[in-house]
Design an enzyme around this catalytic site. Structure first.
Site, PDB file in Angstrom:
ATOM      1  N   ARG A 140      -0.786  -9.005  13.021  1.00 51.00           N
ATOM      2  CA  ARG A 140      -1.562  -8.046  12.312  1.00 51.00           C
ATOM      3  C   ARG A 140      -2.398  -8.783  11.085  1.00 51.00           C
ATOM      4  NH1 ARG A 140       3.830  -5.786  10.895  1.00 51.00           N
ATOM      5  NH2 ARG A 140       3.056  -4.506   9.290  1.00 51.00           N
ATOM      6  N   ARG A 149      11.236  -2.122  11.634  1.00 51.43           N
ATOM      7  CA  ARG A 149      10.189  -1.615  12.053  1.00 51.43           C
ATOM      8  C   ARG A 149       9.701  -2.278  13.444  1.00 51.43           C
ATOM      9  NH1 ARG A 149       5.182  -0.287   8.240  1.00 51.43           N
ATOM     10  NH2 ARG A 149       3.912  -1.415   9.744  1.00 51.43           N
ATOM     11  N   LYS A 184       0.860  -1.248  -0.035  1.00 52.27           N
ATOM     12  CA  LYS A 184       0.095  -0.008  -0.064  1.00 52.27           C
ATOM     13  C   LYS A 184       0.916   1.241  -0.099  1.00 52.27           C
ATOM     14  CE  LYS A 184      -2.257  -0.961   3.739  1.00 52.27           C
ATOM     15  NZ  LYS A 184      -1.774  -2.310   4.414  1.00 52.27           N
ATOM     16  N   ARG A 209      -9.998   0.997   8.663  1.00 50.68           N
ATOM     17  CA  ARG A 209      -9.587  -0.220   9.004  1.00 50.68           C
ATOM     18  C   ARG A 209     -10.458  -1.074   9.926  1.00 50.68           C
ATOM     19  NH1 ARG A 209      -3.815   0.470   8.777  1.00 50.68           N
ATOM     20  NH2 ARG A 209      -2.567  -1.449   9.270  1.00 50.68           N
ATOM     21  N   ARG A 244      11.091  -6.845   5.013  1.00 44.57           N
ATOM     22  CA  ARG A 244      11.257  -5.277   5.565  1.00 44.57           C
ATOM     23  C   ARG A 244      11.699  -5.376   7.070  1.00 44.57           C
ATOM     24  NH1 ARG A 244       5.510  -2.161   5.464  1.00 44.57           N
ATOM     25  NH2 ARG A 244       5.138  -3.237   7.159  1.00 44.57           N
TER      26      ARG A 244
HETATM   27  P1  ADP Z   1       0.605  -2.399   7.888  1.00 49.25           P
HETATM   28  O1  ADP Z   1      -0.476  -1.815   6.829  1.00 49.25           O
HETATM   29  O2  ADP Z   1       2.025  -2.748   7.287  1.00 49.25           O
HETATM   30  O3  ADP Z   1       0.198  -3.211   9.066  1.00 49.25           O
HETATM   31  P2  ADP Z   1       0.471   0.618   9.002  1.00 49.25           P
HETATM   32  O4  ADP Z   1       1.540   1.277   8.758  1.00 49.25           O
HETATM   33  O5  ADP Z   1      -0.746   0.947   7.889  1.00 49.25           O
HETATM   34  O6  ADP Z   1       1.067  -0.992   8.631  1.00 49.25           O
HETATM   35  O7  ADP Z   1      -0.102   0.675  10.365  1.00 49.25           O
HETATM   36  C1  ADP Z   1       0.810   0.074  11.436  1.00 49.25           C
HETATM   37  C2  ADP Z   1      -0.055  -0.091  12.711  1.00 49.25           C
HETATM   38  O8  ADP Z   1      -0.574   1.218  13.159  1.00 49.25           O
HETATM   39  C3  ADP Z   1      -1.360  -0.930  12.864  1.00 49.25           C
HETATM   40  O9  ADP Z   1      -0.723  -2.250  13.058  1.00 49.25           O
HETATM   41  C4  ADP Z   1      -1.974  -0.347  13.799  1.00 49.25           C
HETATM   42  O10 ADP Z   1      -1.643  -0.671  15.227  1.00 49.25           O
HETATM   43  C5  ADP Z   1      -1.824   1.223  13.596  1.00 49.25           C
HETATM   44  N1  ADP Z   1      -2.804   1.906  12.710  1.00 49.25           N
HETATM   45  C6  ADP Z   1      -2.657   2.494  11.525  1.00 49.25           C
HETATM   46  N2  ADP Z   1      -3.846   2.806  10.979  1.00 49.25           N
HETATM   47  C7  ADP Z   1      -4.832   2.447  11.975  1.00 49.25           C
HETATM   48  C8  ADP Z   1      -6.216   2.528  12.051  1.00 49.25           C
HETATM   49  N3  ADP Z   1      -6.891   3.008  10.797  1.00 49.25           N
HETATM   50  N4  ADP Z   1      -6.821   2.028  12.934  1.00 49.25           N
HETATM   51  C9  ADP Z   1      -6.373   1.558  14.030  1.00 49.25           C
HETATM   52  N5  ADP Z   1      -4.888   1.313  14.069  1.00 49.25           N
HETATM   53  C10 ADP Z   1      -4.283   1.952  12.953  1.00 49.25           C
END
Ligand code: ADP
Length: 198
Positions: free
Chosen positions: A144, A133, A13, A88, A127
């Site tokens: 996740r 990370r 993404k 999400r 990654r």
């Molecule tokens: P990825 O898509 O690789 O899991 P992101 O960078 O989008 O990683 O998100 C990392 C973390 O940030 C998520 O696992 C969550 O804990 C938090 N997060 C991000 N966006 C949201 C959201 N819309 N609602 C709740 N938690 C979020």
């Protein structure tokens, strides 16, 4: 245009979101990046979400909705945005819908990047080595993906039921090949590969 780039962790993404920004001039609004920036700053919000993110769970809906609401009020978001990592949960999708409707807007396109689980795990582990990370550890990756299946995947059904345009794109391939598939998907909603506004 309000577009959402949707898919499990590791689907690409962020990478493809940047490509969409370059192709169509839509600012990318990524909640994960915004929350990580808060953690980095050590703000109250950052301190609240840090343990949640490290565990691979979701931040509370009301917190994330507040962050997005504020971001969408900024002037660069007026002509459209690409949302990455939001919504999400179904509750977040409903909150976004209410927010947009108040301004006479709606989600125009949900672009789903489809990638099989084995490939996702492989990419996330790679990654982990490259970027370190905090949430890319083997245990957290499993969590996740589970959270995605249980809380995030239902958002797609919600959009389908609410009449949004959902386009599925095969996310396996080189960055350029996937980018071209995405460009074609945007074309179906009136994008023609040129910037929508500049
Ligand atoms: P990825 O898509 O690789 O899991 P992101 O960078 O989008 O990683 O998100 C990392 C973390 O940030 C998520 O696992 C969550 O804990 C938090 N997060 C991000 N966006 C949201 C959201 N819309 N609602 C709740 N938690 C979020």
């Amino acid at each position: 245009m309000i577009a959402v780039i949707f898919g499990p962790p590791g689907a690409g993404k962020g990478t493809q979101g940047d490509n969409i920004t370059r192709m169509f001039g839509l600012p990318r609004v990524a909640t994960g990046d915004m929350l990580r920036a808060e953690v980095e700053k050590g703000s109250a919000l950052g301190r609240e979400v840090e343990p949640i993110m490290t565990a691979g769970r979701l931040a509370p809906d009301d917190l994330v909705v507040r962050v997005i609401e504020e971001r969408l009020r900024q002037t660069d978001a007026a002509r459209g945005v690409l949302l990455d990592g939001f919504p999400r949960t179904v509750a977040q999708a409903e909150a976004l819908d209410r927010m947009l409707r108040a301004g006479g807007r709606a989600v125009d396109l949900v672009l789903v990047l489809e990638v099989p689980r084995e490939v996702l795990i492989e990419r996330l582990l790679r990654r982990a080595e490259a970027e370190g990370r905090a949430d890319d550890t083997p245990e957290t990756i499993g969590r996740r993906l589970e959270v995605y299946g249980q809380q995030t995947a239902p958002v797609l059904d919600w959009y389908a039921q609410h009449g949004a345009r959902v386009e599925r794109v095969d996310g396996v391939g080189t960055i350029e090949v996937v980018r071209d598939r995405i460009r074609d998907a945007f074309a179906t909603v009136g994008g023609d590969g040129r910037k929508l506004a500049s």
